[in-house]
Write a protein that holds these residues in place. Sequence first.
Motif, PDB file in Angstrom:
ATOM      1  N   LEU A  19       2.926   6.117   7.516  1.00 47.28           N
ATOM      2  CA  LEU A  19       2.663   5.025   8.363  1.00 47.28           C
ATOM      3  C   LEU A  19       2.024   4.428   6.571  1.00 47.28           C
ATOM      4  O   LEU A  19       1.679   2.772   6.813  1.00 47.28           O
ATOM      5  CB  LEU A  19       1.537   5.371   8.708  1.00 47.28           C
ATOM      6  N   GLU A  20       2.225   4.650   5.639  1.00 45.91           N
ATOM      7  CA  GLU A  20       1.261   3.758   4.528  1.00 45.91           C
ATOM      8  C   GLU A  20       1.788   2.629   4.336  1.00 45.91           C
ATOM      9  O   GLU A  20       2.136   1.472   3.943  1.00 45.91           O
ATOM     10  CB  GLU A  20       0.857   4.835   3.593  1.00 45.91           C
ATOM     11  N   PRO A  21       3.514   2.901   3.885  1.00 46.72           N
ATOM     12  CA  PRO A  21       4.432   2.183   3.889  1.00 46.72           C
ATOM     13  C   PRO A  21       5.074   1.192   5.052  1.00 46.72           C
ATOM     14  O   PRO A  21       4.551  -0.268   5.018  1.00 46.72           O
ATOM     15  CB  PRO A  21       5.761   2.565   3.932  1.00 46.72           C
ATOM     16  N   VAL A  22       4.265   1.526   6.156  1.00 53.77           N
ATOM     17  CA  VAL A  22       3.942   0.394   7.008  1.00 53.77           C
ATOM     18  C   VAL A  22       2.932  -0.066   7.085  1.00 53.77           C
ATOM     19  O   VAL A  22       2.775  -1.715   7.566  1.00 53.77           O
ATOM     20  CB  VAL A  22       3.499   1.531   8.550  1.00 53.77           C
ATOM     21  N   MET A  23       1.815   0.299   6.733  1.00 52.57           N
ATOM     22  CA  MET A  23       0.234  -0.786   6.789  1.00 52.57           C
ATOM     23  C   MET A  23       0.891  -1.550   6.111  1.00 52.57           C
ATOM     24  O   MET A  23       0.793  -2.915   6.138  1.00 52.57           O
ATOM     25  CB  MET A  23      -0.622   0.396   6.672  1.00 52.57           C
ATOM     26  N   ARG A  24       1.417  -1.326   4.323  1.00 54.76           N
ATOM     27  CA  ARG A  24       1.719  -2.051   3.082  1.00 54.76           C
ATOM     28  C   ARG A  24       2.295  -3.467   4.160  1.00 54.76           C
ATOM     29  O   ARG A  24       2.160  -4.240   4.037  1.00 54.76           O
ATOM     30  CB  ARG A  24       2.123  -1.730   2.379  1.00 54.76           C
TER      31      ARG A  24
END
Length: 730
Positions: free
Chosen positions: A293-298
């Motif tokens: 999910l972190e890449p999604v938030m970025r």
Amino acid sequence: MPLSLRFVVPLALALAAIAYAVVPLVDRLTFQWFVRDLDMRGALVVQAAQEPLVELMRSGPGARQRVLRYFQSIVQGQRIFALGFCDRAGKLLYATPAYPDAVRCVPGERREARNTVLELADGPLHVSGQPILADNAVLGELMIVHDMSFAQRRSEDTRKYVLWLFAGIAAVVALITVVIAEISWRGWVAGLKEVLSGGMLLRSPAALRRAAPELGPIARDLQALVSDMEAERLARDEGQTVWGPDALRRILRQDLKGDEVIIVSNREPYIHTRRKDNVIEIQRPASGLVTALEPVMRACSGTWIAHGAGSADRDTVDRHDHVMVPPENPAYRIRRVWLSEEEEKGYYFGFANEGLWPLCHIAHTRPSFRAPDWEHYQTVNRRFADVVADEARTDDPIVLVQDYHFALLPRMVRERLPKATIITFWHIPWPNPEAFGICPWREEVLEGMLGSSILGFHTQFHCNNFFDTVDRFLEARVDRETFTISYGGQPTEVRRYPISIEWPPNALAVQAPVAECRKRVREMLGLSPEVKLGVGVDRLDYTKGILERFAAIERLLELEPRWIGNFSFVQAAAPSRVSIDEYQNLDTRVRQVAARINERFGRPGCQPIVLRIEHHDAAQVYELYRASDLCYVSSLHDGMNLVAKEFVAARDDEQGVLILSQFTGAARDLAEALIVNPYDIEQSAAAMHLALTMSPEEQRARMLLDAARMRHRSRVMARARAARRRAGVS
Ligand code: F6P
């Protein structure tokens, strides 16, 4: 018929036919050349003999003898068969002894030469009748006879040479053809093998043209076919989307038209901790959820609400409990929620990890359900729901609720923000109704989850289990055609979303070449360069099958002693949920078993198991992946397992073998891995041996296909959407 004969036989037949047609032609031509030669010779002879002959003929008595002697000298000097002289009346006046009777004089006064070829029983004769003039009057004809049997002999020789020449040409051409055909055939077969093994399917059109111009069209057709099949598979698989940055961004921006994105998870993507020397450092947790999910938030920005569990978390937030991340390039903010020790114990360690976690994983660890834990679980879910409402800048945000820590949150958020789009993702398996039914608060958990607009699981199997569970325990309308559950008048779509990683992974950008990683890691572990290396990367959790993995390594060394001292397995295990007894016991057992196996099979400079129970950052993990010959993911039950996908993504050298438990969601996506039942120790040991002895070509073919399945997702997704549109499926 063997391939070479297929080329050679028609070639030989064609050349034989040409030789058959050419030989008589050559024969005739050479004979004509000889005749023309003799014609000219006759003219030359008469030119030289004209004057002396006339003189001798008029030399009075004894002229006849003198003419005959002269004829004899010409015959010998010029190698002529016979000479004669005919007068104008057609009478043969002089002739050498060999003069044949068949060569007759013809009466008449001819001023032109006449050349003929007479076919006699002994062979052909060339007869050249040359006029002899004196005082401008014709005296008669000098008859020059040449034996042409030599021409016949030469013509036979020529015929023989021509035939040999054609046979020679045939042999050389056949040889060249066979060699070229053989080389081309081998090239074709190798190219075709690569096409069929998938290698070429993954190349760009330009690379394809360069690599195999002749096979390009086949490979392109196959590429299209594979993509279509994949697209059809996805189109058939209703609702399937990859829970990755691209897909989520698309869903959020296009399908849901949402501007405001809020993620809620227990684990935060960046943890601030204070070291003993008082320096604050940032840790990335070992969490598949965060990885995904972190890449999604970025990409989307927004707010990530999570439990602030780090020892320096409070020191790094602003007065609204916010901190911008990633630290090097801030793109979104974390809103930290504080929990008391008691709350964390009840909600996180208790109900979530001693209740729901073992309940949902069929890993034979009994769940514990305690009323005080349930109380805390409700309280904390409510706290987070309040924070969501507090953080929302609009009344219709998109709220992404993560995991089993927040089963009650969707309904609580729905009560506070009725217009919100609530997408819940359950990152762990969902059991069958019988297994789930032992939860004392099963109805409340299900009701809470059905506050979601969309509810995602990793596999269709887990979706189906969820439908069965709701059917069994709630008064709800379960529509398996449209994958929708209506409860209390509110619909929830239940979908399969196989979670994935970003491609290419960020961590890969900073990695050294594979050869260097291999060297560095072996040096670090004190192993010699030729030692084969296996790797396992997990949280130290009983669902990961680490003990079964070690048992398989031990069995491998029993069955194949050649690996003793030549194979080492690095187990990177991040400590996890350490205050739970079950996890402490596991920690002890894992250390004991590793020590026992090392004692039994360890050799100076090579331990079978290198156990690293500590936190590893992404760069270290990727270096291990790149240095290893195999990666073994032996989960006893796992929603997806992103380690498997990371290993494939890390191997841009297309080498290395993934051994993957059949009980992971990833086994569905990575079909080229060696799929094993981790409980079957013999099978797992055999898979390790197979991996260690697998040819580089097979490793490449398998890696390429699995990588393609992950990498080509986005392209395939576009095709799938197009296929769905064509099929009229919305
Ligand atoms: O597998 C479920 C999960 O929540 C993952 O999403 C995550 O990788 C892991 O558990 C994290 O566990 P914890 O936050 O308890 O360390």
